[in-house]
Design an enzyme around this catalytic site. Structure first.
Site, PDB file in Angstrom:
ATOM      1  N   TYR A 266       0.847  -1.207   0.000  1.00 58.61           N
ATOM      2  CA  TYR A 266       0.000   0.000   0.000  1.00 58.61           C
ATOM      3  C   TYR A 266       0.878   1.251   0.000  1.00 58.61           C
ATOM      4  O   TYR A 266       0.711   2.141  -0.842  1.00 58.61           O
ATOM      5  CB  TYR A 266      -0.925  -0.015   1.225  1.00 58.61           C
ATOM      6  CG  TYR A 266      -1.867   1.167   1.300  1.00 58.61           C
ATOM      7  CD1 TYR A 266      -3.056   1.184   0.577  1.00 58.61           C
ATOM      8  CD2 TYR A 266      -1.566   2.275   2.089  1.00 58.61           C
ATOM      9  CE1 TYR A 266      -3.921   2.271   0.635  1.00 58.61           C
ATOM     10  CE2 TYR A 266      -2.422   3.366   2.152  1.00 58.61           C
ATOM     11  CZ  TYR A 266      -3.601   3.361   1.427  1.00 58.61           C
ATOM     12  OH  TYR A 266      -4.463   4.444   1.483  1.00 58.61           O
TER      13      TYR A 266
ATOM     14  N   LYS B 243       1.153   4.049  -2.995  1.00 57.50           N
ATOM     15  CA  LYS B 243       0.713   5.434  -2.810  1.00 57.50           C
ATOM     16  C   LYS B 243       1.862   6.412  -3.074  1.00 57.50           C
ATOM     17  O   LYS B 243       1.647   7.517  -3.569  1.00 57.50           O
ATOM     18  CB  LYS B 243       0.131   5.632  -1.409  1.00 57.50           C
ATOM     19  CG  LYS B 243      -1.212   4.925  -1.204  1.00 57.50           C
ATOM     20  CD  LYS B 243      -2.278   5.455  -2.153  1.00 57.50           C
ATOM     21  CE  LYS B 243      -3.641   4.821  -1.895  1.00 57.50           C
ATOM     22  NZ  LYS B 243      -4.690   5.326  -2.781  1.00 57.50           N
TER      23      LYS B 243
HETATM   24  P1  NAD Z   1     -13.446   2.482   1.003  1.00 57.95           P
HETATM   25  O1  NAD Z   1     -12.968   1.081   1.005  1.00 57.95           O
HETATM   26  O2  NAD Z   1     -14.341   2.947   2.072  1.00 57.95           O
HETATM   27  O3  NAD Z   1     -14.126   2.787  -0.409  1.00 57.95           O
HETATM   28  C1  NAD Z   1     -13.500   2.470  -1.610  1.00 57.95           C
HETATM   29  C2  NAD Z   1     -14.523   2.354  -2.712  1.00 57.95           C
HETATM   30  O4  NAD Z   1     -13.814   2.009  -3.890  1.00 57.95           O
HETATM   31  C3  NAD Z   1     -15.538   1.256  -2.481  1.00 57.95           C
HETATM   32  O5  NAD Z   1     -16.850   1.739  -2.765  1.00 57.95           O
HETATM   33  C4  NAD Z   1     -15.121   0.160  -3.442  1.00 57.95           C
HETATM   34  O6  NAD Z   1     -16.217  -0.611  -3.911  1.00 57.95           O
HETATM   35  C5  NAD Z   1     -14.463   0.946  -4.557  1.00 57.95           C
HETATM   36  N1  NAD Z   1     -13.486   0.183  -5.305  1.00 57.95           N
HETATM   37  C6  NAD Z   1     -12.571  -0.667  -4.809  1.00 57.95           C
HETATM   38  N2  NAD Z   1     -11.863  -1.201  -5.825  1.00 57.95           N
HETATM   39  C7  NAD Z   1     -12.327  -0.677  -6.959  1.00 57.95           C
HETATM   40  C8  NAD Z   1     -12.013  -0.852  -8.327  1.00 57.95           C
HETATM   41  N3  NAD Z   1     -11.076  -1.710  -8.722  1.00 57.95           N
HETATM   42  N4  NAD Z   1     -12.693  -0.150  -9.246  1.00 57.95           N
HETATM   43  C9  NAD Z   1     -13.669   0.701  -8.869  1.00 57.95           C
HETATM   44  N5  NAD Z   1     -14.023   0.885  -7.595  1.00 57.95           N
HETATM   45  C10 NAD Z   1     -13.355   0.210  -6.642  1.00 57.95           C
HETATM   46  O7  NAD Z   1     -12.125   3.387   0.925  1.00 57.95           O
HETATM   47  P2  NAD Z   1     -11.861   4.875   1.396  1.00 57.95           P
HETATM   48  O8  NAD Z   1     -11.366   4.869   2.768  1.00 57.95           O
HETATM   49  O9  NAD Z   1     -13.011   5.738   1.045  1.00 57.95           O
HETATM   50  O10 NAD Z   1     -10.596   5.209   0.475  1.00 57.95           O
HETATM   51  C11 NAD Z   1     -10.691   5.888  -0.745  1.00 57.95           C
HETATM   52  C12 NAD Z   1      -9.285   6.225  -1.195  1.00 57.95           C
HETATM   53  O11 NAD Z   1      -8.643   6.973  -0.181  1.00 57.95           O
HETATM   54  C13 NAD Z   1      -8.393   5.005  -1.439  1.00 57.95           C
HETATM   55  O12 NAD Z   1      -7.566   5.272  -2.544  1.00 57.95           O
HETATM   56  C14 NAD Z   1      -7.575   4.916  -0.169  1.00 57.95           C
HETATM   57  O13 NAD Z   1      -6.345   4.293  -0.384  1.00 57.95           O
HETATM   58  C15 NAD Z   1      -7.394   6.370   0.154  1.00 57.95           C
HETATM   59  N6  NAD Z   1      -7.092   6.639   1.554  1.00 57.95           N
HETATM   60  C16 NAD Z   1      -7.894   6.193   2.555  1.00 57.95           C
HETATM   61  C17 NAD Z   1      -7.566   6.470   3.863  1.00 57.95           C
HETATM   62  C18 NAD Z   1      -8.409   6.000   5.017  1.00 57.95           C
HETATM   63  O14 NAD Z   1      -7.950   6.120   6.149  1.00 57.95           O
HETATM   64  N7  NAD Z   1      -9.605   5.530   4.799  1.00 57.95           N
HETATM   65  C19 NAD Z   1      -6.409   7.190   4.152  1.00 57.95           C
HETATM   66  C20 NAD Z   1      -5.624   7.632   3.112  1.00 57.95           C
HETATM   67  C21 NAD Z   1      -5.977   7.342   1.813  1.00 57.95           C
END
Ligand code: NAD
Length: 551
Positions: free
Chosen positions: A457, A461
């Site tokens: 991960y 990123k």
């Molecule tokens: P989440 O898991 O709550 O939601 C992710 C969404 O993406 C889901 O609806 C899922 O169905 C969809 N998804 C997954 N794989 C997919 C694909 N191959 N094609 C299309 N859709 C797909 O995640 P989140 O926490 O909302 O994270 C969103 C972004 O933010 C991600 O890139 C994650 O790495 C990043 N992020 C999250 C956090 C955190 O703490 N939650 C922190 C930093 C970065």
């Protein structure tokens, strides 16, 4: 109009006169039938108007209905005789349902957060306006009669909006001076007090900047039973209103119009600063800082009206919050997710808010899905202005145990998928000569979050940041900016997995903000990067992590 009621508005005066004329005509017995028919028709039109407006205005809330009933059934003569009020207050002073609904609509339309009311009476207008204020909005009501505060407060307390109302008892001019000294400003002012002082209140408000830039002043009774335009008027209040209307129409600082509703409501707005500057030939620097870029203030420059956006991973978590934010700012939004149900649900939410949206089911790690996503948007809306490449996954394992399968899966979505999206959207945007690409990276691109182990991960990123920088530099000169947002630990389903849940307490001690991020903490950033106000920014990694990477 009920029997015995004194005509109070131009229409009520007309009804009264037409009724008398008809009675005389009927009694005389010699009036031609055609004239009687015309009289009856005129009476029907005039007498039906107020009732129709009342019937057709959306219903008032229960507390407003209670306040109305309490006001019209109260013994105002009695309380005056008992010395509880300084003046004999006529119940006709009440603002009423149609006018209350009008004020409420004006508050919504002007998006006012702070309202000043001069002359509250029993608070019907105040509560109507408060109902349209946001939760942190405030209405300051200035009222001379202390009894009216006591009267209104129990009903304000019944309403969830009553807490937004602050009543100040005493002379309005004195209170205005206090407010000006304290540097207070209002988005909307409603004047409904002693008529001869309207002009003083109005002048004081404009001269002392109590009205905010783009604020509006609404004035009640500005038709004053038609006395403002009839000849041979001697009524002090009618003449005061006439002078007031004449003064405002000649005041070059504002524009006004009277809505002929009930006894007349004037809506006054300040003309633009640029027009004022031209008129007064003020010695100021008349540039884009003063006038706004293309005449738009900074908040207007953050509007996304007419823009087309998509958000991948828009079905939940951060992507859902981005979709709402971009839509609220005015964009049409395609919600893209691998899970069709999730995308559909978010589209339903957006539609409920009046946001144009469409659901697209796509796996962003597949180039054919991504091309289908772009083609669907182009065929529906004809452009892609804002590309939010947000979908991502996070799997945890100690580095020595990380399988190639985990590595490949993470990279195929987080980095390869983000690249496929950037390239497909970028090709359209480069042709358009305009585009905003916003990738979701992570604080993990900067630090190594711990104690969880997430090599693939973190590395993916970091790759998203380098992808963003490279594309940002390469495409900027052709109208396409590429930036990324790096959230800290956000409270979304992604971190509610069995392995991550127990770590929350541990993380909290690493975050200067003392809490996890909420998805709403990230919404302004995506709007900023999507709007024209950020046109000079590219290849940037906007970190929003409550200070966690500083410790
Ligand atoms: P989440 O898991 O709550 O939601 C992710 C969404 O993406 C889901 O609806 C899922 O169905 C969809 N998804 C997954 N794989 C997919 C694909 N191959 N094609 C299309 N859709 C797909 O995640 P989140 O926490 O909302 O994270 C969103 C972004 O933010 C991600 O890139 C994650 O790495 C990043 N992020 C999250 C956090 C955190 O703490 N939650 C922190 C930093 C970065």
């Amino acid at each position: 109009m009920p029997d015995g009621k004194v005509p109070d508005t131009p229409v009520e005066v007309l009804v009264d006169l037409l009724t008398k004329a008809k009675d005389i005509a009927t009694a005389s017995g010699s009036v031609p039938t055609e004239l009687m028919d015309h009289l009856q028709r005129a009476l029907d039109i005039a007498s039906g108007l107020d009732d129709y407006l009342e019937k057709i205005a959306s219903p008032e809330s229960e507390p407003l209905a209670a306040l109305y009933k309490k006001t019209v059934t109260h013994d105002w003569d009695g309380v005056y005789k008992e010395g509880k009020t300084m003046f004999r207050l006529p119940k006709e002073c009440i603002t009423g349902h149609v006018e209350g609904q009008t004020l409420k609509t004006l508050v919504h339309m002007s998006q006012a957060k702070r309202i000043l009311e001069i002359g509250m009476f029993t608070g019907y207008g105040a509560l109507s306006m408060a109902e349209a204020l946001p939760d942190d909005g405030c209405l300051v009501a200035l009222e001379l009669e202390a009894y009216l505060k006591e009267f209104a407060q129990p009903i304000f307390d019944m309403s969830p909006h009553g807490k937004k109302i602050i009543v100040k008892i005493g002379s309005a001019l004195g209170a205005l001076k206090d407010l000006a000294e304290a540097g207070e400003q209002f988005d909307m002012v409603f004047i409904d007090a002693d008529k001869p002082n309207y002009i003083n209140y109005y002048k004081f408000i404009l001269d002392n900047n109590l009205l905010r830039l783009r604020g509006v002043i609404c004035v009640d009774n500005s038709l004053f039973k038609a006395k403002v335009y009839l000849n041979n008027v001697t009524d002090e209040n009618g003449l005061a209103l006439r002078d007031f209307n004449d003064f405002v129409v000649q005041d070059p600082r504002v524009e006004q119009v009277i809505l002929p509703l009930r006894d007349g409501i004037t809506v006054i707005r300040r003309v633009s600063a640029a027009a004022e500057c031209f008129r007064t030939k003020a010695n100021i620097t008349d540039d884009e800082v003063f006038r706004g870029v293309r005449g738009r203030s900074i908040l207007e420059r953050m509007h996304l009206d007419g823009k087309v956006a998509y958000v991948t991973g828009g079905g939940q978590g951060i992507g859902r919050a981005f979709a709402h934010a971009l839509g609220e700012a005015g964009a049409n939004v395609a919600v893209v997710d691998i899970d069709a149900n999730k995308a559909d649900t978010v589209v339903k939410e957006l539609n409920l808010k009046g946001i144009n949206s469409m659901a697209i089911t796509a796996d962003i790690s597949k180039s054919e899905d991504v091309q289908m996503m772009i083609d669907s948007i182009m065929s529906k809306w004809g452009a892609v202005h804002i590309a939010c490449n947000n979908a991502g996954i996070n799997m945890n394992s100690a580095s020595e145990d990380t399988t190639l399968e985990e590595w490949d899966k993470t990279f195929s979505i987080n980095l390869r998928g983000t690249f496929i999206c950037c390239q497909a959207a970028g090709r359209v945007m480069l042709k358009q000569g305009y585009g905003k690409i916003i990738n979701t990276a992570s604080m993990a691109s900067l630090i190594v979050p711990h104690p969880q182990k997430q090599l693939s991960y973190n590395t993916s990123k970091a790759g998203v940041v380098k992808l963003t920088q490279t594309l940002g530099a390469e495409w900027m000169g052709r109208g396409v900016s590429v930036n990324c947002i790096s959230p800290g630990i956000v409270d979304t389903p992604l971190i509610h997995s069995e392995s991550l849940k127990p770590l929350v307490q541990r993380w909290l001690s690493d975050i200067p903000a003392g809490r996890l991020a909420q998805v709403t903490d990230l919404q302004a950033a995506v709007v900023y990067l999507a709007c024209d106000a950020s046109d000079y920014m590219t290849g940037h990694n906007l970190v929003i992590e409550g200070g966690q990477s500083l410790w």
